[in-house]
Write a protein that holds these residues in place. Structure first.
Motif, PDB file in Angstrom:
ATOM      1  N   ARG A   1      19.148  29.217  44.661  1.00  0.00           N
ATOM      2  CA  ARG A   1      18.174  28.190  45.064  1.00  0.00           C
ATOM      3  C   ARG A   1      18.503  27.626  46.439  1.00  0.00           C
ATOM      4  NH1 ARG A   1      19.238  26.274  39.964  1.00  0.00           N
ATOM      5  NH2 ARG A   1      20.162  24.323  40.658  1.00  0.00           N
ATOM      6  N   TYR A   2      19.791  27.430  46.690  1.00  0.00           N
ATOM      7  CA  TYR A   2      20.192  26.746  47.923  1.00  0.00           C
ATOM      8  C   TYR A   2      21.159  27.608  48.731  1.00  0.00           C
ATOM      9  CZ  TYR A   2      18.072  22.976  45.298  1.00  0.00           C
ATOM     10  OH  TYR A   2      17.189  22.219  44.577  1.00  0.00           O
ATOM     11  N   ALA A   3      20.888  28.907  48.760  1.00  0.00           N
ATOM     12  CA  ALA A   3      21.745  29.826  49.509  1.00  0.00           C
ATOM     13  C   ALA A   3      21.727  29.538  51.004  1.00  0.00           C
ATOM     14  CB  ALA A   3      21.305  31.262  49.247  1.00  0.00           C
ATOM     15  N   ASP A   4      20.669  28.876  51.483  1.00  0.00           N
ATOM     16  CA  ASP A   4      20.558  28.578  52.911  1.00  0.00           C
ATOM     17  C   ASP A   4      21.325  27.321  53.306  1.00  0.00           C
ATOM     18  OD1 ASP A   4      18.847  27.078  51.362  1.00  0.00           O
ATOM     19  OD2 ASP A   4      17.173  27.136  52.781  1.00  0.00           O
ATOM     20  N   LEU A   5      21.962  26.659  52.335  1.00  0.00           N
ATOM     21  CA  LEU A   5      22.696  25.430  52.624  1.00  0.00           C
ATOM     22  C   LEU A   5      24.201  25.705  52.649  1.00  0.00           C
ATOM     23  CD1 LEU A   5      20.772  22.856  50.400  1.00  0.00           C
ATOM     24  CD2 LEU A   5      20.245  23.677  52.702  1.00  0.00           C
ATOM     25  N   GLU A   6      24.929  24.816  53.326  1.00  0.00           N
ATOM     26  CA  GLU A   6      26.374  24.954  53.432  1.00  0.00           C
ATOM     27  C   GLU A   6      27.071  23.942  52.531  1.00  0.00           C
ATOM     28  OE1 GLU A   6      27.360  24.458  57.505  1.00  0.00           O
ATOM     29  OE2 GLU A   6      26.375  26.311  58.162  1.00  0.00           O
ATOM     30  N   ALA A   7      28.220  24.331  51.998  1.00  0.00           N
ATOM     31  CA  ALA A   7      29.020  23.403  51.197  1.00  0.00           C
ATOM     32  C   ALA A   7      29.486  22.256  52.087  1.00  0.00           C
ATOM     33  CB  ALA A   7      30.206  24.130  50.585  1.00  0.00           C
ATOM     34  N   CYS A   8      29.431  21.025  51.555  1.00  0.00           N
ATOM     35  CA  CYS A   8      29.845  19.860  52.325  1.00  0.00           C
ATOM     36  C   CYS A   8      30.487  18.841  51.394  1.00  0.00           C
ATOM     37  CB  CYS A   8      28.668  19.231  53.069  1.00  0.00           C
ATOM     38  SG  CYS A   8      27.290  18.733  52.001  1.00  0.00           S
ATOM     39  N   GLU A   9      31.264  17.947  51.975  1.00  0.00           N
ATOM     40  CA  GLU A   9      31.913  16.864  51.234  1.00  0.00           C
ATOM     41  C   GLU A   9      31.454  15.555  51.859  1.00  0.00           C
ATOM     42  OE1 GLU A   9      34.603  15.917  48.003  1.00  0.00           O
ATOM     43  OE2 GLU A   9      33.764  17.827  48.719  1.00  0.00           O
ATOM     44  N   LEU A  10      30.862  14.696  51.052  1.00  0.00           N
ATOM     45  CA  LEU A  10      30.347  13.418  51.530  1.00  0.00           C
ATOM     46  C   LEU A  10      31.167  12.282  50.928  1.00  0.00           C
ATOM     47  CD1 LEU A  10      26.543  14.207  51.140  1.00  0.00           C
ATOM     48  CD2 LEU A  10      27.918  14.342  53.223  1.00  0.00           C
ATOM     49  N   SER A  11      31.237  11.176  51.653  1.00  0.00           N
ATOM     50  CA  SER A  11      32.056  10.056  51.191  1.00  0.00           C
ATOM     51  C   SER A  11      31.286   8.748  51.291  1.00  0.00           C
ATOM     52  CB  SER A  11      33.353   9.958  52.006  1.00  0.00           C
ATOM     53  OG  SER A  11      33.080   9.681  53.366  1.00  0.00           O
ATOM     54  N   ALA A  12      31.722   7.788  50.503  1.00  0.00           N
ATOM     55  CA  ALA A  12      31.140   6.446  50.501  1.00  0.00           C
ATOM     56  C   ALA A  12      32.259   5.442  50.270  1.00  0.00           C
ATOM     57  CB  ALA A  12      30.078   6.323  49.412  1.00  0.00           C
ATOM     58  N   ALA A  13      31.915   4.155  50.412  1.00  0.00           N
ATOM     59  CA  ALA A  13      32.876   3.070  50.182  1.00  0.00           C
ATOM     60  C   ALA A  13      34.140   3.265  51.010  1.00  0.00           C
ATOM     61  CB  ALA A  13      33.212   2.962  48.693  1.00  0.00           C
ATOM     62  N   GLY A  14      33.945   3.549  52.312  1.00  0.00           N
ATOM     63  CA  GLY A  14      35.083   3.707  53.197  1.00  0.00           C
ATOM     64  C   GLY A  14      35.957   4.894  52.874  1.00  0.00           C
ATOM     65  N   GLY A  15      35.369   5.920  52.267  1.00  0.00           N
ATOM     66  CA  GLY A  15      36.111   7.121  51.938  1.00  0.00           C
ATOM     67  C   GLY A  15      36.760   7.098  50.575  1.00  0.00           C
ATOM     68  N   ARG A  16      36.598   5.996  49.834  1.00  0.00           N
ATOM     69  CA  ARG A  16      37.241   5.899  48.519  1.00  0.00           C
ATOM     70  C   ARG A  16      36.517   6.720  47.458  1.00  0.00           C
ATOM     71  NH1 ARG A  16      37.092   0.661  50.267  1.00  0.00           N
ATOM     72  NH2 ARG A  16      35.495   0.068  48.747  1.00  0.00           N
ATOM     73  N   ILE A  17      35.233   7.023  47.690  1.00  0.00           N
ATOM     74  CA  ILE A  17      34.449   7.811  46.739  1.00  0.00           C
ATOM     75  C   ILE A  17      33.916   9.026  47.490  1.00  0.00           C
ATOM     76  CG2 ILE A  17      32.512   7.798  45.129  1.00  0.00           C
ATOM     77  CD1 ILE A  17      32.675   4.764  45.086  1.00  0.00           C
ATOM     78  N   THR A  18      34.145  10.204  46.947  1.00  0.00           N
ATOM     79  CA  THR A  18      33.668  11.427  47.593  1.00  0.00           C
ATOM     80  C   THR A  18      32.895  12.276  46.596  1.00  0.00           C
ATOM     81  OG1 THR A  18      35.711  12.634  47.090  1.00  0.00           O
ATOM     82  CG2 THR A  18      35.621  11.443  49.186  1.00  0.00           C
ATOM     83  N   ALA A  19      32.114  13.184  47.117  1.00  0.00           N
ATOM     84  CA  ALA A  19      31.348  14.098  46.259  1.00  0.00           C
ATOM     85  C   ALA A  19      31.059  15.373  47.033  1.00  0.00           C
ATOM     86  CB  ALA A  19      30.043  13.446  45.803  1.00  0.00           C
ATOM     87  N   SER A  20      31.083  16.474  46.323  1.00  0.00           N
ATOM     88  CA  SER A  20      30.719  17.763  46.905  1.00  0.00           C
ATOM     89  C   SER A  20      29.216  17.965  46.777  1.00  0.00           C
ATOM     90  CB  SER A  20      31.458  18.898  46.194  1.00  0.00           C
ATOM     91  OG  SER A  20      32.860  18.755  46.350  1.00  0.00           O
ATOM     92  N   ALA A  21      28.649  18.593  47.781  1.00  0.00           N
ATOM     93  CA  ALA A  21      27.207  18.852  47.779  1.00  0.00           C
ATOM     94  C   ALA A  21      26.952  20.083  48.629  1.00  0.00           C
ATOM     95  CB  ALA A  21      26.445  17.636  48.313  1.00  0.00           C
ATOM     96  N   ARG A  22      25.683  20.388  48.804  1.00  0.00           N
ATOM     97  CA  ARG A  22      25.265  21.432  49.735  1.00  0.00           C
ATOM     98  C   ARG A  22      24.339  20.780  50.752  1.00  0.00           C
ATOM     99  NH1 ARG A  22      27.087  26.176  48.291  1.00  0.00           N
ATOM    100  NH2 ARG A  22      25.770  27.251  49.821  1.00  0.00           N
ATOM    101  N   CYS A  23      24.606  21.033  52.038  1.00  0.00           N
ATOM    102  CA  CYS A  23      23.928  20.300  53.102  1.00  0.00           C
ATOM    103  C   CYS A  23      23.161  21.234  54.034  1.00  0.00           C
ATOM    104  CB  CYS A  23      24.938  19.496  53.916  1.00  0.00           C
ATOM    105  SG  CYS A  23      25.732  18.152  53.008  1.00  0.00           S
ATOM    106  N   GLY A  24      22.086  20.729  54.575  1.00  0.00           N
ATOM    107  CA  GLY A  24      21.298  21.481  55.536  1.00  0.00           C
ATOM    108  C   GLY A  24      20.401  20.553  56.322  1.00  0.00           C
ATOM    109  N   THR A  25      19.496  21.124  57.108  1.00  0.00           N
ATOM    110  CA  THR A  25      18.551  20.336  57.897  1.00  0.00           C
ATOM    111  C   THR A  25      17.148  20.898  57.747  1.00  0.00           C
ATOM    112  OG1 THR A  25      18.977  21.644  59.895  1.00  0.00           O
ATOM    113  CG2 THR A  25      20.251  19.609  59.616  1.00  0.00           C
ATOM    114  N   LEU A  26      16.200  20.034  57.901  1.00  0.00           N
ATOM    115  CA  LEU A  26      14.784  20.365  57.856  1.00  0.00           C
ATOM    116  C   LEU A  26      14.191  20.063  59.228  1.00  0.00           C
ATOM    117  CD1 LEU A  26      12.108  20.857  56.101  1.00  0.00           C
ATOM    118  CD2 LEU A  26      12.070  18.367  55.870  1.00  0.00           C
ATOM    119  N   THR A  27      13.526  21.013  59.829  1.00  0.00           N
ATOM    120  CA  THR A  27      12.926  20.815  61.145  1.00  0.00           C
ATOM    121  C   THR A  27      11.469  20.398  60.996  1.00  0.00           C
ATOM    122  OG1 THR A  27      14.370  22.492  62.095  1.00  0.00           O
ATOM    123  CG2 THR A  27      12.446  21.859  63.387  1.00  0.00           C
ATOM    124  N   VAL A  28      11.120  19.252  61.580  1.00  0.00           N
ATOM    125  CA  VAL A  28       9.751  18.744  61.518  1.00  0.00           C
ATOM    126  C   VAL A  28       9.346  18.254  62.903  1.00  0.00           C
ATOM    127  CG1 VAL A  28       9.958  18.047  59.094  1.00  0.00           C
ATOM    128  CG2 VAL A  28      10.441  16.386  60.912  1.00  0.00           C
TER     129      VAL A  28
END
Length: 487
Positions: A24-51
């Motif tokens: 489904r998301y083969a066009d996206l790259e693995a990424c690690e996102l953080s919140a709360a000053g880096g105390r909470i992290t999560a893995s996701a798949r990231c990309g961009t949409l051109t509009v």
């Protein structure tokens, strides 16, 4: 990675939604996102949409809109994902993905979670403005200085500010939906994100399976116009709750009188006393002039969270009894320091100057509130020469929809109170309004509410909802001294 505007052929529309996550998301790259000053992290798949920035000029300036996906844990996801819409206006959806991923973990078992940074925020051509001492500026009411700094930032933005409205953001959501070929989506909006959810629902009703509005902005509301009344309401309920709790009442007697004395002590002008406040992150002493506007801003930001709400009686009592508001300002600065990096202030005004300020109503009693008319004054200053986008004539007109709408409110919310939820429930014929007792702004992060939200999205129906856990929700314990809440 770029995704262009041309959409998939009809024969391919359903394939991505039914495929395994890696397909489904083969066009996206693995990424690690953080919140709360880096105390909470999560893995996701990231990309961009051109509009196109301007939809009427598809060959003109292009925007790269950043988004992240948390694929469903099931190998084959249910083909209607959840789109989470952040607040502000000006908050990055990806920035709060780690927090919301936990809150929506049950939903995520079968459904993909998608977080698109609204144009003008996060990784989507953010309209950020590095103001001098920007975190302290949230407590300062120097509107002339704010407007001057925003003018300087506007000169440096590569953006036509007329095309950074909620309607433009809804169009971007639709482009992302169409790219992946989802027949329908489920929307979860928080705070200002509830406006974006409603704008999308009005524009693309057949594409919406279900909606959750958490801290709802009513369709008719000019955002900010009633902030003073709503803050006073929340503080009044908070003081009444303290009076109704024996230890809080005995520790902070006659809290209403103390609050009245505190408001009377600090002027509306620039003649307030100078206090030294230690910056919570930099550790340096800050010279801050404490006025009525500073008091209003401090209490407003502390009132958002149920944890910081419970400090307010202690802080008000101390400031009134000693005449020294230093600790109150210090605690508020901790909150504003966290907020300063969360909001793209240019997007905040791009939305507000186009959608709210032009029709800002006179609200009876607003001038007598703690905030007074300060919200209108800052928008008058900033919006006077701000490039404004075109507003649909029915933008603030209530409408109905076929999709079921679950409405969530916090009892002590200082900006989007339960009365707004009642208003939305009356507007949407297929709706249910739930109030979380003792909670503040945004309640879906509570485990109980998150479970209810998960069940609702699973069935897109109210009949099977078990809401008994709401009866066990309540306020956090009051702080009675510097050691924290009462045991």
């Amino acid at each position: 990675m770029r995704i262009g505007y041309p959409f998939l052929l009809l024969s391919l529309v359903l394939a991505p939604a039914l495929a395994a996550a890696q397909d489904r998301y083969a066009d996206l790259e693995a990424c690690e996102l953080s919140a709360a000053g880096g105390r909470i992290t999560a893995s996701a798949r990231c990309g961009t949409l051109t509009v196109a920035e301007n939809p009427a000029a598809p060959e003109g300036r292009q925007l790269e809109l950043a988004y992240a996906v948390v694929p469903a844990r099931a190998n084959r996801a249910t083909p209607d994902p959840v789109l989470f819409l952040a607040g502000g206006p000006g908050q990055s959806a990806r920035d709060i993905l780690p927090i919301m991923r936990h809150a929506l973990r049950e939903i995520n078992a079968q459904r993909d979670l998608i977080f698109l940074d609204q144009r003008g925020t996060g990784g989507s051509n953010a309209l950020e403005c590095e103001m001098e001492e920007q975190d302290e500026a949230w407590l300062d009411a120097n509107y002339d200085q704010m407007a001057e700094q925003l003018d300087r930032c506007r000169a440096g933005w590569d953006a036509d500010l007329r095309f950074y409205t909620t309607s433009d953001a809804a169009r971007d959501l639709e482009s992302l939906r169409a790219h992946y070929g989802f027949e329908q989506v489920n929307l979860i909006g928080g705070s200002y994100g509830t406006r974006l959810a409603q704008v999308y629902l009005r524009a693309y009703p057949d594409r919406v399976r279900s909606v959750i509005l958490d801290g709802v902005v009513p369709t008719r509301l000019h955002l900010g116009a009633e902030h003073g009344l709503m803050l006073d309401r929340a503080l009044g309920k908070l003081f009444a709750a303290c009076t109704g709790e024996p230890q809080c009442r005995d520790t902070f007697p006659e809290l209403d009188d103390a609050f009245a004395d505190l408001k009377a002590r600090f002027p509306d002008t620039d003649d307030g006393p100078d206090i030294l406040v230690t910056h919570p992150r930099r550790g340096q002493a800050i010279d801050l002039q404490f006025t009525r506007a500073t008091l209003a801003a401090a209490l407003r930001f502390l009132a958002y969270s149920p944890q910081t709400q419970m400090m307010i009686p202690y802080l008000v009592h101390e400031a009134a009894a000693t005449g020294d508001p230093t600790r109150l300002a210090s605690q508020a600065l901790i909150v504003t320091d966290q907020m300063a990096d969360m909001i793209a202030i240019g997007l905040n005004f791009a939305v507000g100057c186009s959608e709210d300020w032009p029709g800002w109503p006179d609200v009876p009693g607003q001038e007598d509130t703690l905030l007074g008319n300060s919200m209108k004054e800052v928008y008058d200053q900033v919006c006077a020469d701000w490039p404004r986008g075109e507003l649909p004539p029915d933008f603030h007109q209530p409408f109905d929809a076929d999709a079921p709408v679950l409405i969530l409110s916090g009892e002590l919310d200082p900006v989007t109170p339960p009365a707004y939820g009642d208003e939305a429930e009356a507007q949407f014929s297929k709706s249910l309004h739930l109030v979380a007792r003792g909670r503040g702004h945004i309640v879906i992060t509570q485990d109980c509410v998150g479970q209810i939200a998960s069940r609702f999205i699973a069935d897109a129906d109210f009949d099977a909802l078990d809401t008994d856990c709401l009866d066990r929700l309540g306020p956090e314990p009051f702080f009675i001294d510097l050691l924290g809440p009462a045991p």
